[in-house]
Scaffold this active site. Sequence first.
Site, mmCIF file in Angstrom:
data_model
loop_
_atom_site.group_PDB
_atom_site.id
_atom_site.type_symbol
_atom_site.label_atom_id
_atom_site.label_comp_id
_atom_site.label_asym_id
_atom_site.label_seq_id
_atom_site.Cartn_x
_atom_site.Cartn_y
_atom_site.Cartn_z
ATOM 1 N N SER A 19 35.122 28.675 18.476
ATOM 2 C CA SER A 19 36.502 28.251 18.657
ATOM 3 C C SER A 19 37.283 28.546 17.386
ATOM 4 C CB SER A 19 36.494 26.746 18.948
ATOM 5 O OG SER A 19 37.571 26.116 18.325
ATOM 6 N N HIS A 44 36.999 32.152 21.606
ATOM 7 C CA HIS A 44 37.822 31.091 22.200
ATOM 8 C C HIS A 44 38.972 30.781 21.234
ATOM 9 C CE1 HIS A 44 38.411 27.339 24.593
ATOM 10 N NE2 HIS A 44 38.717 26.796 23.435
ATOM 11 N N ASP A 46 42.293 28.513 20.307
ATOM 12 C CA ASP A 46 42.900 27.212 20.585
ATOM 13 C C ASP A 46 44.377 27.214 20.222
ATOM 14 O OD1 ASP A 46 40.801 25.510 21.649
ATOM 15 O OD2 ASP A 46 39.789 25.912 19.758
ATOM 16 N N MET A 48 47.869 25.343 20.326
ATOM 17 C CA MET A 48 48.437 23.981 20.449
ATOM 18 C C MET A 48 49.898 24.002 20.037
ATOM 19 S SD MET A 48 45.386 21.748 18.755
ATOM 20 C CE MET A 48 43.665 22.199 18.925
ATOM 21 N N HIS A 77 42.784 29.090 25.212
ATOM 22 C CA HIS A 77 42.897 27.705 25.682
ATOM 23 C C HIS A 77 44.294 27.206 25.325
ATOM 24 C CE1 HIS A 77 41.111 23.357 25.199
ATOM 25 N NE2 HIS A 77 42.022 23.423 26.149
ATOM 26 N N MET A 79 46.757 24.584 25.013
ATOM 27 C CA MET A 79 47.028 23.144 24.948
ATOM 28 C C MET A 79 48.517 22.993 24.676
ATOM 29 S SD MET A 79 43.607 22.127 22.841
ATOM 30 C CE MET A 79 43.293 23.807 22.345
ATOM 31 N N MET A 148 36.703 19.358 29.414
ATOM 32 C CA MET A 148 36.813 18.896 28.026
ATOM 33 C C MET A 148 35.849 17.731 27.809
ATOM 34 S SD MET A 148 38.950 20.881 26.522
ATOM 35 C CE MET A 148 39.008 19.992 24.952
ATOM 36 N N ASP A 182 33.986 22.094 26.140
ATOM 37 C CA ASP A 182 34.660 22.228 24.844
ATOM 38 C C ASP A 182 34.803 20.849 24.206
ATOM 39 O OD1 ASP A 182 36.327 22.869 22.719
ATOM 40 O OD2 ASP A 182 37.896 23.770 23.953
HETATM 41 C C1 DX5 Z 1 39.713 20.815 20.710
HETATM 42 C C2 DX5 Z 1 39.567 22.322 20.858
HETATM 43 C C3 DX5 Z 1 38.208 22.815 20.568
HETATM 44 C C4 DX5 Z 1 37.698 22.520 19.179
HETATM 45 C C5 DX5 Z 1 36.267 22.101 19.319
HETATM 46 O O1 DX5 Z 1 40.855 20.368 21.313
HETATM 47 O O2 DX5 Z 1 39.904 22.744 22.172
HETATM 48 O O3 DX5 Z 1 38.026 24.174 20.938
HETATM 49 O O4 DX5 Z 1 37.772 23.570 18.275
HETATM 50 O O5 DX5 Z 1 35.797 21.707 18.081
HETATM 51 P P1 DX5 Z 1 34.392 20.951 17.885
HETATM 52 O O6 DX5 Z 1 33.319 21.890 18.338
HETATM 53 O O7 DX5 Z 1 34.379 20.661 16.434
HETATM 54 O O8 DX5 Z 1 34.464 19.708 18.755
HETATM 55 ZN ZN ZN Z 2 39.394 24.824 22.968
#
Ligand code: DX5
Ligand code: ZN
Length: 235
Positions: A19, A44, A46, A48, A77, A79, A148, A182
């Site tokens: 990630s 992956h 992330d 946000m 992903h 968010m 999740m 995740d």
């Molecule tokens: C959290 C993200 C994840 C995050 C996971 O909202 O979507 O992808 O990076 O991190 P770990 O593996 O540290 O829980």
């Molecule tokens: Zn993620």
Amino acid sequence: MSRAKLDSIRAAGPAILPSLLQCDFGDLRTEIEKLNVAGTRVLHLDVMDGHFVPNLTYGMPIVEGLRRHTDMPLDVHLMISDPVTYAQPMVDAGADMLTFHVEAVEDSVEVAGKIRDMGVGVGVAINPDTDFAKLDCCLDSVDMVLVMSVNAGFGGQKFNPVSLDRLRSLKERKPDLLLEIDGGIKAETIGEARAAGCDLFVVGSAIFGQHDYETAINELTQAMHGSPPSAGDQS
Ligand code: DX5
Ligand code: ZN
């Protein structure tokens, strides 16, 4: 960009997806090279927006920059509160799979259809506290469900085992659906998630908190296949 990359993502499973959240954004090229050498086949990302989740990361320029440096499929992903507005720009930037949150949209079937029409894979994500039944209507409209195992927004949180029941239920009802997990995935949790039917395992801290990514990924891969973590494992 094409749905052909969806086949590569499917073929990679069971697979560990690093990630890109806790990586070194000052030297992304080296990070990607190190992950590549460590055997990573899918990344992956992330994204946000500081609104759907109380954290802010990055958008299209980073996706586009990564696209120029790797052929690996990019699993994005989202968010964010408004996935429809940003879906096409993300596809243009090089995303191969776009996952939106069921909590962020009014009509998940409509959103899934719009993303599918853009020619990429489509996933729907659900947070642990959200009513699982919210997914029911869109299961036939998506390629993947992202279960999740923490509330979306931050790395380094504790794994929520409700995700295991959800994976088992989805696997039983829709055996062909791609399943991703995740949050809090490490050597102690990945084996159970695999046993519950998961295909894709997103990992942040258990890779980026380690000095040697290759060793970290190898240990996770062993644990995914059922070997317990070795003594002295720091994950
Ligand atoms: C959290 C993200 C994840 C995050 C996971 O909202 O979507 O992808 O990076 O991190 P770990 O593996 O540290 O829980
Ligand atoms: Zn993620």
